[in-house]
Structures are given as structure tokens and as C-alpha cells.
Design a protein around this motif. Structure first.
Motif, mmCIF file in Angstrom:
data_model
loop_
_atom_site.group_PDB
_atom_site.id
_atom_site.type_symbol
_atom_site.label_atom_id
_atom_site.label_comp_id
_atom_site.label_asym_id
_atom_site.label_seq_id
_atom_site.Cartn_x
_atom_site.Cartn_y
_atom_site.Cartn_z
ATOM 1 N N GLY A 57 0.681 -1.122 0.059
ATOM 2 C CA GLY A 57 -0.139 -0.080 0.214
ATOM 3 C C GLY A 57 0.728 1.085 0.175
ATOM 4 O O GLY A 57 0.269 2.454 0.351
ATOM 5 N N ARG A 58 2.210 1.227 -0.251
ATOM 6 C CA ARG A 58 2.766 2.448 -0.429
ATOM 7 C C ARG A 58 2.930 3.047 -1.704
ATOM 8 O O ARG A 58 2.438 2.230 -2.739
ATOM 9 C CB ARG A 58 4.495 1.848 0.154
ATOM 10 C CG ARG A 58 4.622 1.418 1.325
ATOM 11 C CD ARG A 58 5.784 0.802 1.625
ATOM 12 N NE ARG A 58 6.295 -0.217 0.770
ATOM 13 C CZ ARG A 58 7.451 -0.819 0.870
ATOM 14 N NH1 ARG A 58 8.483 -0.164 1.643
ATOM 15 N NH2 ARG A 58 7.724 -1.779 0.321
ATOM 16 N N VAL A 59 3.264 4.204 -1.716
ATOM 17 C CA VAL A 59 3.448 5.024 -2.844
ATOM 18 C C VAL A 59 4.929 5.332 -3.643
ATOM 19 O O VAL A 59 5.636 5.939 -2.590
ATOM 20 C CB VAL A 59 2.753 6.282 -2.862
ATOM 21 C CG1 VAL A 59 2.930 7.222 -4.219
ATOM 22 C CG2 VAL A 59 1.165 6.408 -2.455
ATOM 23 N N LEU A 60 5.147 4.555 -4.544
ATOM 24 C CA LEU A 60 6.781 4.904 -4.944
ATOM 25 C C LEU A 60 6.659 6.290 -5.776
ATOM 26 O O LEU A 60 5.994 6.755 -6.535
ATOM 27 C CB LEU A 60 6.946 4.030 -6.341
ATOM 28 C CG LEU A 60 8.258 4.002 -6.744
ATOM 29 C CD1 LEU A 60 9.218 3.751 -5.765
ATOM 30 C CD2 LEU A 60 8.413 2.859 -7.988
ATOM 31 N N VAL A 61 7.629 7.041 -4.834
ATOM 32 C CA VAL A 61 7.960 8.577 -5.392
ATOM 33 C C VAL A 61 9.181 8.396 -6.240
ATOM 34 O O VAL A 61 10.254 8.239 -5.504
ATOM 35 C CB VAL A 61 8.039 9.292 -4.260
ATOM 36 C CG1 VAL A 61 8.424 10.915 -4.552
ATOM 37 C CG2 VAL A 61 6.620 9.119 -3.584
ATOM 38 N N GLY A 85 1.145 -4.846 -5.095
ATOM 39 C CA GLY A 85 0.472 -4.193 -3.935
ATOM 40 C C GLY A 85 0.934 -2.821 -3.835
ATOM 41 O O GLY A 85 0.581 -2.405 -2.719
ATOM 42 N N TRP A 86 1.563 -2.009 -4.726
ATOM 43 C CA TRP A 86 1.777 -0.669 -4.646
ATOM 44 C C TRP A 86 0.541 0.027 -4.728
ATOM 45 O O TRP A 86 -0.160 -0.329 -5.636
ATOM 46 C CB TRP A 86 2.846 -0.188 -5.563
ATOM 47 C CG TRP A 86 4.347 -0.972 -5.384
ATOM 48 C CD1 TRP A 86 4.730 -1.940 -5.687
ATOM 49 C CD2 TRP A 86 5.243 -0.245 -4.533
ATOM 50 N NE1 TRP A 86 6.054 -2.248 -5.204
ATOM 51 C CE2 TRP A 86 6.228 -1.200 -4.502
ATOM 52 C CE3 TRP A 86 5.501 1.032 -3.843
ATOM 53 C CZ2 TRP A 86 7.331 -1.039 -3.688
ATOM 54 C CZ3 TRP A 86 6.511 1.279 -3.280
ATOM 55 C CH2 TRP A 86 7.687 0.351 -2.962
ATOM 56 N N ALA A 87 0.500 1.304 -4.079
ATOM 57 C CA ALA A 87 -0.816 2.070 -4.158
ATOM 58 C C ALA A 87 -0.925 3.049 -5.250
ATOM 59 O O ALA A 87 -1.937 3.380 -5.642
ATOM 60 C CB ALA A 87 -0.918 2.569 -2.554
#
Length: 158
Positions: A57-61, A85-87
Motif C-alpha cells: 500500500g505504499r506510494v513509489l515516489v 500491491g503498490w498504491a
């Protein structure tokens, strides 16, 4: 999902708004979750590595320096991010395979699209603070994105 407008209304002192530079290129416009930062310039080696890890559920920046010369990822990496499962993904740079990206159930916000691929020199760093669009984002900061833009809240302190 918490709306970015509501965050700005409810937490005007804490909500940091990114400059409106980003296009919505995924099948969704909204994401929320803790940031995982990557700093890389025209090399997507670290992005590829992270795409194979559980996103939880994390956001890749991704801070790609805003380079227009190549895309930092396309359909293969985006599909891996969805499967793991990336948000969502926020890219200060460019991506490719727009037709495939817009069919994926993930928010992908980037400066734009270019067909050129990046190089692989095994460069880039994960976990550094990154600064673009008028804000600094640290790994762990909470990101909220939707049709109205992107808002950052500082990471919760223990």
C-alpha cells in the motif's frame, strides 16, 4: 480515500501541496499511502528492483530530475507494481506505454510520456529525501493524490 481538498481544509498548516505539474496516466487518479523515495537520473535500475518487492500500500515516489530524454518505466514495471500491491506512483520524470498504463488499476502521475527507454547502469538511491514540484518528500511521509493534485503530510512521529 481521503480527498486532497479535504486534507487542505482540515489540516491547512500541515498539508503541503505539490505544484500542479503531473498528468494522470494510470487507470486511477487516486492513491494514498506512505512514500518510498527513489532518486535516479535516466536509469531505472532501482525502480525495477522495487517493483518486484511487496508494496504493502505504499506510494513509489521517483525523482528522475524531470528529464525528458527517456522514460523511467513502462508497462512491464507498472504491471509488477500492480501485482505487488503498490498504491500508486508519482514520477518527476516521464513514462512510456501510455495505452497500457491507463488500463491498469493504479494511479500513475508523471510529467508526461516519451517512447525512449532509460539506461541500466545500476545507479540510483532509495530512501533519500527528494525535492521537486515545490516540496521535499521523505520516505515515510504520507502522500495523497487524486484528480485535484498531490498533498504530502509529514511522516507520523513515534
Amino acid at each position: 480515500m481521503i480527498k486532497t481538498t479535504d486534507l487542505c481544509d482540515e489540516k491547512p498548516q500541515q498539508a503541503r501541496v505539490l505544484a500542479p505539474l503531473f498528468m494522470d496516466l494510470g487507470g486511477r487518479a487516486d492513491f494514498q499511502g506512505p512514500a518510498v523515495t527513489v532518486k535516479c537520473f535516466e536509469d531505472n535500475s532501482r525502480i525495477k528492483e522495487l517493483s518486484g518487492q511487496a508494496g504493502e500500500g505504499r506510494v513509489l515516489v521517483i525523482d528522475g530530475g524531470g528529464s525528458e530524454r527517456c522514460a523511467l518505466f513502462g508497462d512491464h514495471i507498472a504491471e509488477d507494481l500492480v501485482c505487488n500491491g503498490w498504491a500508486g506512483v508519482l514520477v518527476y520524470g516521464y513514462v512510456r506505454d501510455k495505452a497500457v498504463l491507463r488500463g491498469l488499476p493504479m494511479a500513475i502521475k508523471a510529467l508526461g510520456v516519451t517512447p525512449a527507454k532509460s539506461v541500466k547502469r545500476n545507479e540510483g538511491q532509495v530512501g533519500l529525501d527528494v525535492t521537486f514540484a515545490g516540496q521535499t518528500i521523505a520516505s515515510g511521509d504520507l502522500l495523497y493524490g487524486d484528480d485535484d493534485g498531490v498533498v504530502v503530510l509529514d511522516a507520523p512521529r513515534a
